[in-house]
Design a protein around this motif. Structure first.
Motif, PDB file in Angstrom:
ATOM      1  N   LEU A 144       0.813  -1.210   0.000  1.00  0.00           N
ATOM      2  CA  LEU A 144       0.000   0.000   0.000  1.00  0.00           C
ATOM      3  C   LEU A 144       0.850   1.264   0.000  1.00  0.00           C
ATOM      4  O   LEU A 144       0.438   2.299  -0.529  1.00  0.00           O
ATOM      5  N   SER A 145       2.051   1.206   0.574  1.00  0.00           N
ATOM      6  CA  SER A 145       2.911   2.392   0.610  1.00  0.00           C
ATOM      7  C   SER A 145       3.300   2.850  -0.799  1.00  0.00           C
ATOM      8  O   SER A 145       3.614   4.021  -1.023  1.00  0.00           O
ATOM      9  N   ILE A 146       3.272   1.904  -1.746  1.00  0.00           N
ATOM     10  CA  ILE A 146       3.581   2.246  -3.138  1.00  0.00           C
ATOM     11  C   ILE A 146       2.299   2.400  -3.954  1.00  0.00           C
ATOM     12  O   ILE A 146       2.318   2.892  -5.079  1.00  0.00           O
ATOM     13  N   GLY A 147       1.157   2.018  -3.373  1.00  0.00           N
ATOM     14  CA  GLY A 147      -0.110   2.028  -4.091  1.00  0.00           C
ATOM     15  C   GLY A 147      -0.533   3.396  -4.580  1.00  0.00           C
ATOM     16  O   GLY A 147      -1.279   3.507  -5.560  1.00  0.00           O
ATOM     17  N   ALA A 148      -0.062   4.449  -3.917  1.00  0.00           N
ATOM     18  CA  ALA A 148      -0.418   5.803  -4.345  1.00  0.00           C
ATOM     19  C   ALA A 148       0.040   6.064  -5.779  1.00  0.00           C
ATOM     20  O   ALA A 148      -0.670   6.710  -6.561  1.00  0.00           O
ATOM     21  N   PHE A 149       1.211   5.572  -6.119  1.00  0.00           N
ATOM     22  CA  PHE A 149       1.742   5.796  -7.465  1.00  0.00           C
ATOM     23  C   PHE A 149       1.002   4.962  -8.507  1.00  0.00           C
ATOM     24  O   PHE A 149       0.843   5.378  -9.652  1.00  0.00           O
ATOM     25  N   ILE A 150       0.529   3.768  -8.107  1.00  0.00           N
ATOM     26  CA  ILE A 150      -0.316   2.974  -8.996  1.00  0.00           C
ATOM     27  C   ILE A 150      -1.594   3.746  -9.304  1.00  0.00           C
ATOM     28  O   ILE A 150      -2.055   3.800 -10.444  1.00  0.00           O
ATOM     29  N   LEU A 151      -2.148   4.373  -8.274  1.00  0.00           N
ATOM     30  CA  LEU A 151      -3.377   5.147  -8.437  1.00  0.00           C
ATOM     31  C   LEU A 151      -3.198   6.281  -9.439  1.00  0.00           C
ATOM     32  O   LEU A 151      -4.081   6.515 -10.280  1.00  0.00           O
ATOM     33  N   VAL A 152      -2.096   6.985  -9.373  1.00  0.00           N
ATOM     34  CA  VAL A 152      -1.849   8.104 -10.293  1.00  0.00           C
ATOM     35  C   VAL A 152      -1.822   7.618 -11.737  1.00  0.00           C
ATOM     36  O   VAL A 152      -2.448   8.201 -12.631  1.00  0.00           O
ATOM     37  N   GLY A 153      -1.095   6.527 -11.980  1.00  0.00           N
ATOM     38  CA  GLY A 153      -1.003   5.998 -13.339  1.00  0.00           C
ATOM     39  C   GLY A 153      -2.344   5.519 -13.866  1.00  0.00           C
ATOM     40  O   GLY A 153      -2.738   5.847 -14.984  1.00  0.00           O
ATOM     41  N   TRP A 154      -3.068   4.764 -13.045  1.00  0.00           N
ATOM     42  CA  TRP A 154      -4.367   4.248 -13.465  1.00  0.00           C
ATOM     43  C   TRP A 154      -5.377   5.377 -13.645  1.00  0.00           C
ATOM     44  O   TRP A 154      -6.175   5.369 -14.590  1.00  0.00           O
ATOM     45  N   GLY A 155      -5.383   6.341 -12.739  1.00  0.00           N
ATOM     46  CA  GLY A 155      -6.365   7.418 -12.793  1.00  0.00           C
ATOM     47  C   GLY A 155      -6.208   8.301 -14.016  1.00  0.00           C
ATOM     48  O   GLY A 155      -7.185   8.612 -14.709  1.00  0.00           O
ATOM     49  N   ALA A 156      -4.969   8.713 -14.290  1.00  0.00           N
ATOM     50  CA  ALA A 156      -4.731   9.553 -15.469  1.00  0.00           C
ATOM     51  C   ALA A 156      -5.037   8.793 -16.752  1.00  0.00           C
ATOM     52  O   ALA A 156      -5.600   9.341 -17.706  1.00  0.00           O
ATOM     53  N   ALA A 157      -4.701   7.506 -16.781  1.00  0.00           N
ATOM     54  CA  ALA A 157      -4.999   6.686 -17.958  1.00  0.00           C
ATOM     55  C   ALA A 157      -6.506   6.556 -18.169  1.00  0.00           C
ATOM     56  O   ALA A 157      -6.987   6.544 -19.308  1.00  0.00           O
ATOM     57  N   ALA A 158      -7.264   6.484 -17.074  1.00  0.00           N
ATOM     58  CA  ALA A 158      -8.727   6.374 -17.185  1.00  0.00           C
ATOM     59  C   ALA A 158      -9.317   7.580 -17.900  1.00  0.00           C
ATOM     60  O   ALA A 158     -10.272   7.448 -18.679  1.00  0.00           O
ATOM     61  N   ALA A 159      -8.766   8.766 -17.645  1.00  0.00           N
ATOM     62  CA  ALA A 159      -9.258   9.978 -18.304  1.00  0.00           C
ATOM     63  C   ALA A 159      -9.021   9.903 -19.812  1.00  0.00           C
ATOM     64  O   ALA A 159      -9.924  10.204 -20.612  1.00  0.00           O
ATOM     65  N   TYR A 160      -7.827   9.514 -20.208  1.00  0.00           N
ATOM     66  CA  TYR A 160      -7.523   9.404 -21.644  1.00  0.00           C
ATOM     67  C   TYR A 160      -8.348   8.298 -22.303  1.00  0.00           C
ATOM     68  O   TYR A 160      -8.795   8.436 -23.446  1.00  0.00           O
ATOM     69  N   LYS A 161      -8.560   7.192 -21.594  1.00  0.00           N
ATOM     70  CA  LYS A 161      -9.369   6.109 -22.154  1.00  0.00           C
ATOM     71  C   LYS A 161     -10.814   6.550 -22.359  1.00  0.00           C
ATOM     72  O   LYS A 161     -11.461   6.159 -23.335  1.00  0.00           O
ATOM     73  N   SER A 162     -11.321   7.367 -21.442  1.00  0.00           N
ATOM     74  CA  SER A 162     -12.681   7.879 -21.586  1.00  0.00           C
ATOM     75  C   SER A 162     -12.820   8.710 -22.853  1.00  0.00           C
ATOM     76  O   SER A 162     -13.835   8.641 -23.555  1.00  0.00           O
ATOM     77  N   VAL A 163     -11.798   9.494 -23.150  1.00  0.00           N
ATOM     78  CA  VAL A 163     -11.813  10.322 -24.360  1.00  0.00           C
ATOM     79  C   VAL A 163     -11.854   9.442 -25.605  1.00  0.00           C
ATOM     80  O   VAL A 163     -12.658   9.657 -26.521  1.00  0.00           O
ATOM     81  N   LEU A 164     -10.999   8.426 -25.654  1.00  0.00           N
ATOM     82  CA  LEU A 164     -10.957   7.545 -26.825  1.00  0.00           C
ATOM     83  C   LEU A 164     -12.263   6.769 -26.979  1.00  0.00           C
ATOM     84  O   LEU A 164     -12.739   6.554 -28.098  1.00  0.00           O
ATOM     85  N   ALA A 207       4.755  -4.414  -6.493  1.00  0.00           N
ATOM     86  CA  ALA A 207       4.142  -3.081  -6.494  1.00  0.00           C
ATOM     87  C   ALA A 207       4.879  -2.139  -7.447  1.00  0.00           C
ATOM     88  O   ALA A 207       4.257  -1.396  -8.214  1.00  0.00           O
ATOM     89  N   ILE A 208       6.200  -2.159  -7.412  1.00  0.00           N
ATOM     90  CA  ILE A 208       6.989  -1.291  -8.289  1.00  0.00           C
ATOM     91  C   ILE A 208       6.738  -1.652  -9.753  1.00  0.00           C
ATOM     92  O   ILE A 208       6.629  -0.772 -10.622  1.00  0.00           O
ATOM     93  N   SER A 209       6.616  -2.935 -10.044  1.00  0.00           N
ATOM     94  CA  SER A 209       6.333  -3.377 -11.411  1.00  0.00           C
ATOM     95  C   SER A 209       5.002  -2.808 -11.902  1.00  0.00           C
ATOM     96  O   SER A 209       4.881  -2.350 -13.042  1.00  0.00           O
ATOM     97  N   SER A 210       4.006  -2.816 -11.029  1.00  0.00           N
ATOM     98  CA  SER A 210       2.693  -2.283 -11.398  1.00  0.00           C
ATOM     99  C   SER A 210       2.754  -0.788 -11.668  1.00  0.00           C
ATOM    100  O   SER A 210       2.094  -0.277 -12.582  1.00  0.00           O
ATOM    101  N   VAL A 211       3.545  -0.059 -10.885  1.00  0.00           N
ATOM    102  CA  VAL A 211       3.694   1.391 -11.075  1.00  0.00           C
ATOM    103  C   VAL A 211       4.329   1.693 -12.428  1.00  0.00           C
ATOM    104  O   VAL A 211       3.838   2.525 -13.198  1.00  0.00           O
ATOM    105  N   ILE A 212       5.437   1.025 -12.730  1.00  0.00           N
ATOM    106  CA  ILE A 212       6.143   1.271 -13.992  1.00  0.00           C
ATOM    107  C   ILE A 212       5.234   0.947 -15.174  1.00  0.00           C
ATOM    108  O   ILE A 212       5.143   1.721 -16.139  1.00  0.00           O
ATOM    109  N   ALA A 214       1.982   0.971 -15.303  1.00  0.00           N
ATOM    110  CA  ALA A 214       0.892   1.951 -15.401  1.00  0.00           C
ATOM    111  C   ALA A 214       1.346   3.222 -16.109  1.00  0.00           C
ATOM    112  O   ALA A 214       0.633   3.785 -16.945  1.00  0.00           O
ATOM    113  N   PHE A 215       2.556   3.689 -15.804  1.00  0.00           N
ATOM    114  CA  PHE A 215       3.026   4.941 -16.403  1.00  0.00           C
ATOM    115  C   PHE A 215       3.465   4.758 -17.858  1.00  0.00           C
ATOM    116  O   PHE A 215       3.338   5.686 -18.658  1.00  0.00           O
TER     117      PHE A 215
END
Length: 485
Positions: A144-164, A207-212, A214-215
């Motif tokens: 969970l300590s690294i989960g914040a960065f996963i959230l950033v990658g997934w959240g920003a990607a969700a916005a772009y996916k919504s546009v497409l 966790a680090i793998s998931s962050v990389i 996502a970005f």
């Protein structure tokens, strides 16, 4: 005039959407593949974590709802903005639609920064709230300590996916998700098994793998939106425009956040109950959730595609056609979900044996999967119908009804079945089934009574629609008096 014509030619993608032309057949298949690949990432993580230990898989599974709960807020913002943008497209107001999408990016960026900061700062306290066994809580806090960065990658990607999705290009989301999965699985293999001389990093490495991953996926989406389709999302609207957008977006975004957040808090409390029962029940719940994620893939895909179509048809005042699109989507998605759920139930023992060697966990599989099977069809109806209700701006009533059902009926039922009748995990799953069933009835009732464009009360309309589903096409036309079109 020449300059105006030239400008129009340089921005064709900003003014047209092919959503209605493609329909469910054109939109759903790539979305299913996209979401199947996207939601296979947590499953892949659980698989790699299970290679480390059951405690690792259980710990990560218990704290993942924190990340998903924050992600729900971002999804709600995207749903609201895209619904309004879709309605504007249906009315032919492409400039306002584009400004709404730009406004979405501003809000998503601000909210992501806030949520990621809170999640990263209080990871230890959030894990402590769950009172997990020490061996499980250590693994959970590391992730969970690294989960914040996963959230950033997934959240920003969700916005772009919504546009497409809004512009009718879901196949590019599929490409982005494929990139995410390949990167994630490759890096997980390296850090879990220590390939190529890398140290084994356990939960932290996963966790680090998931962050990389996502970005990397986010960067691909940003490039496609801007340079492939020339959709300018950073031509920010004026303050006056943003003020005018805020109210209709908030009317969808706020209840769209409240309902799933309410459900995630409810799920969190259920997780606390499961943790009291035992680690084996926690492990079984995590494994079952990840297996039945495939059903969620189908539900979400149909929901998003239907929502895009309904929003634009609603904006164009084609209410009857919007209703027919929704009922068709519900019928097909439920058929697919039913088939998948039965398949998983019949192969429950084999699937769990692949993930765990614990005999007690394996012994629970058949009964647990049976309850999941019964739950998935009402859950599918919930997801698809709720998406369309939000698309037409009708979000407050269903949010109120859902919260009442969840907190007044389902949660007390969970405590009663789990603690008084001592059913353990099975009691919790039966409570979840009851929650999904009652909410699906409430949401269908709302749609048919307010947005179906049909005469008569709810039960009269439902009878007509059931006949429409089961009778041959020519008989349906004779009963309804419709022509062939």
């Amino acid at each position: 005039m020449i300059d105006d014509a030239a400008n129009e030619e340089t921005k064709p993608q900003e003014q047209k959407s092919s959503v209605i032309e493609k329909g469910l057949k054109g939109l759903v298949p790539p979305m299913i593949f996209e979401w199947a690949i996207l939601l296979s990432v947590p499953f892949a993580d659980v698989f790699f974590l299970s290679r480390i230990s059951d405690n690792s898989a259980a710990g990560v599974g218990m704290v993942t709802p924190y990340i998903l709960g924050c992600f729900v807020v971002i999804e709600a913002i995207c749903i609201a903005c895209v619904s309004i943008a879709g309605q504007k497209m249906g009315k032919g107001e492409s400039t306002v639609s584009r400004e709404t999408l730009s406004f979405m990016l501003i809000v998503v960026t601000v909210v992501l920064a806030l949520l990621a900061t809170l999640l990263g700062s209080f990871s230890g306290s959030l894990v402590a709230l769950m009172h997990l066994p020490q061996a499980v809580s250590v693994e959970a806090e590391q992730y969970l300590s690294i989960g914040a960065f996963i959230l950033v990658g997934w959240g920003a990607a969700a916005a772009y996916k919504s546009v497409l999705n809004l512009y009718g290009h879901p196949k590019w989301n599929l490409a982005a998700t494929s990139i995410l999965t390949v990167v994630n699985i490759s890096l997980n293999s390296i850090v879990v098994f220590g390939l190529f001389g890398f140290p084994k990093m356990g939960v932290t490495g996963v966790a680090i793998s998931s962050v990389i991953a996502a970005f990397v996926s986010l960067a691909f989406l940003a490039i496609v939106v801007r340079y492939k389709f020339g959709i300018r999302l950073y031509d920010f609207p004026s303050l006056d425009s943003m003020r005018s957008m805020w109210r209709p977006i908030a009317n969808i975004a706020i209840p769209s956040s409240i309902e799933p957040l309410s459900y995630h808090v409810y799920a969190f409390i259920l997780n606390l109950l499961i943790a009291r029962v035992g680690v084996e029940e926690v492990t079984m719940r995590v494994y079952a959730n990840n297996i039945f994620t495939i059903c969620l893939v189908v539900s979400i895909s149909f929901s998003i595609a239907t929502q895009m179509i309904v929003a634009q048809l609603y904006g164009a005042k084609q209410l009857r056609r919007a209703h027919l699109e929704l009922t068709h989507s519900v019928k097909i998605s439920c058929l697919i979900i039913g088939a998948l759920s039965i398949l998983f139930w019949l192969n429950a023992d084999s699937l769990i044996r692949y993930l765990s060697e614990n005999d007690n966990v394996i012994e629970m599989a058949a009964t647990v999967f049976m309850i999941y099977f019964l739950t998935e069809i009402p859950r599918t109806i919930n997801i698809v119908v709720t998406g369309s209700l939000k698309a037409v701006g009708d979000a407050w009533v269903i949010t109120f009804r859902s919260c009442i059902i969840t907190w007044i009926i389902a949660l007390p039922s969970a405590f009663l079945l789990t603690l008084y009748f001592e059913l353990g995990l099975l009691g919790i799953l039966w409570a979840i089934f009851l929650d999904e069933l009652l909410r699906s009835i409430a949401n269908l009732s709302r749609w048919y009574s307010k947005h179906a464009g049909l005469q008569g009360g709810f039960f009269s309309v439902m009878r007509t629609e059931l006949m429409r589903l089961v009778l041959p096409r020519n008989k349906k036309q004779m009963l309804s008096g419709e022509g062939g079109g």
